[in-house]
Design a protein around this motif. Structure first.
Motif, PDB file in Angstrom:
ATOM      1  N   LYS A 280       3.738  16.769  -6.879  1.00  0.00           N
ATOM      2  CA  LYS A 280       3.401  17.173  -5.514  1.00  0.00           C
ATOM      3  C   LYS A 280       4.540  17.935  -4.856  1.00  0.00           C
ATOM      4  CE  LYS A 280       0.154  13.390  -4.666  1.00  0.00           C
ATOM      5  NZ  LYS A 280      -0.146  12.177  -3.861  1.00  0.00           N
ATOM      6  N   ASP A 281       5.764  17.569  -5.185  1.00  0.00           N
ATOM      7  CA  ASP A 281       6.927  18.232  -4.589  1.00  0.00           C
ATOM      8  C   ASP A 281       7.362  19.463  -5.383  1.00  0.00           C
ATOM      9  OD1 ASP A 281       7.051  16.309  -2.579  1.00  0.00           O
ATOM     10  OD2 ASP A 281       8.281  14.971  -3.816  1.00  0.00           O
ATOM     11  N   LYS A 282       7.294  19.369  -6.695  1.00  0.00           N
ATOM     12  CA  LYS A 282       7.848  20.434  -7.532  1.00  0.00           C
ATOM     13  C   LYS A 282       6.794  21.337  -8.164  1.00  0.00           C
ATOM     14  CE  LYS A 282      12.015  17.902  -8.866  1.00  0.00           C
ATOM     15  NZ  LYS A 282      12.852  17.454 -10.005  1.00  0.00           N
TER      16      LYS A 282
ATOM     17  N   GLU B 295      11.799  22.554 -16.020  1.00  0.00           N
ATOM     18  CA  GLU B 295      12.960  21.671 -15.890  1.00  0.00           C
ATOM     19  C   GLU B 295      13.195  20.893 -17.185  1.00  0.00           C
ATOM     20  OE1 GLU B 295      14.287  17.817 -13.162  1.00  0.00           O
ATOM     21  OE2 GLU B 295      12.766  19.207 -12.416  1.00  0.00           O
ATOM     22  N   ILE B 296      12.102  20.435 -17.813  1.00  0.00           N
ATOM     23  CA  ILE B 296      12.216  19.717 -19.089  1.00  0.00           C
ATOM     24  C   ILE B 296      12.774  20.638 -20.166  1.00  0.00           C
ATOM     25  CG2 ILE B 296      10.887  18.625 -20.939  1.00  0.00           C
ATOM     26  CD1 ILE B 296       8.967  17.609 -18.744  1.00  0.00           C
TER      27      ILE B 296
END
Length: 220
Positions: free
Chosen positions: A70-72, A80-81
Motif C-alpha cells: 500500500k505504501d510502496k 527493492e528485492i
C-alpha cells in the motif's frame, strides 16, 4: 425333419445376425466413448498448455506480508528485492509488465499471505531471476523468508510435485536430474541425457534397464 432343420437353421442364422449387430453396436458405443474420453483429455491438455504459455513470463513471490504494497507498490517492492538480494541483476534492464496479488478464492482472510505475481516482459528475464534465486537459496524481505518461483497451471504444478521424490533419488545417484519446462524430467544415464514427460513413459523405459529400475523401485 428336413423342414424342421431348415427352420432351426434359419432361426440360428437370424440369432447370429442379431448377436453380430449387437456386438457391432456395443463396439461403436465403446469406441465412441473412448473417442469422447480422448477428446476430453486432448482438450484438457490444450487448456493446460495454453495456461502455462500465458503464465510463462510470470514470477511468484511467496511470503511477502499482506498490505506492505500500500505504501510502496508491488513493482517497487520487487525492484527493492532485486537490488538488495541480486545486485548483479540490478542494471540488466529487465521490464515489468504487471504486478499484483494473486486472488485467493478459497480463503481471502487466511493466515498465509497471497502470492505476488510479477509478469515480466521477457521469459529470459524471469529465468535469470529464478536462476539467481536458486543459487542464493535463502532470500528474505525485511527479515522475512520469501521464495521466488515460476507460475504454472494447477495441473502442471501437481505434475512437477510428483517428480520430486524421483528427482531426489536421481540426484543422490549423481545422475544430474533437472525439471524442465513445463513439467518434464531429464537426467543423465549411460552418457546420454534422457527426457520424460510423464511417469508412464519413464516406467516403460526403466523396464528396459534392470539397474535403473532397481534405483526407482517403489517410485513408479
Amino acid at each position: 425333419m428336413q423342414t424342421e432343420l431348415r427352420a432351426v437353421k434359419t432361426r440360428m442364422n437370424n440369432a447370429e445376425e442379431r448377436i453380430s449387430d449387437m456386438e457391432d453396436r456395443i463396439m461403436a458405443i465403446t469406441q465412441s466413448g473412448q473417442q469422447t474420453e480422448n477428446r476430453i483429455k486432448t482438450l484438457e491438455s490444450n487448456i493446460r498448455d495454453l495456461w502455462d504459455n500465458i503464465k510463462r513470463a510470470n514470477l511468484h513471490i511467496i511470503g511477502i506480508p499482506e498490505g506492505v504494497e500500500k505504501d510502496k507498490g508491488m513493482e517497487n517492492i520487487f525492484e527493492e528485492i532485486i537490488a538488495g538480494k541480486f545486485p548483479n541483476l540490478k542494471d540488466t534492464g529487465f521490464k515489468i509488465q504487471e504486478a499484483q496479488r494473486a486472488p485467493n478464492k478459497l480463503n481471502p482472510n487466511g493466515p498465509t499471505p497471497r502470492h505476488i505475481i510479477i509478469k515480466m516482459a521477457k521469459v529470459s528475464d524471469k529465468e535469470r531471476i529464478l536462476k539467481a534465486a536458486r543459487e542464493k537459496q535463502n532470500v528474505t524481505y525485511k527479515g522475512t523468508p520469501i521464495s521466488l518461483s515460476a507460475d504454472f497451471s494447477t495441473e502442471t504444478l501437481q505434475t512437477r510435485r510428483e517428480w520430486q521424490e524421483i528427482f531426489k533419488v536421481l540426484k543422490g545417484k549423481n545422475m544430474q536430474p533437472r525439471i524442465l519446462y513445463p513439467a518434464r524430467i531429464s537426467f543423465q544415464i549411460e552418457g546420454e541425457i534422457r527426457i520424460f514427460s510423464n511417469k508412464q513413459k519413464l516406467k516403460e523405459y526403466s523396464n528396459t534397464k534392470p539397474r535403473f529400475k532397481e534405483i526407482l523401485k517403489g517410485l513408479l
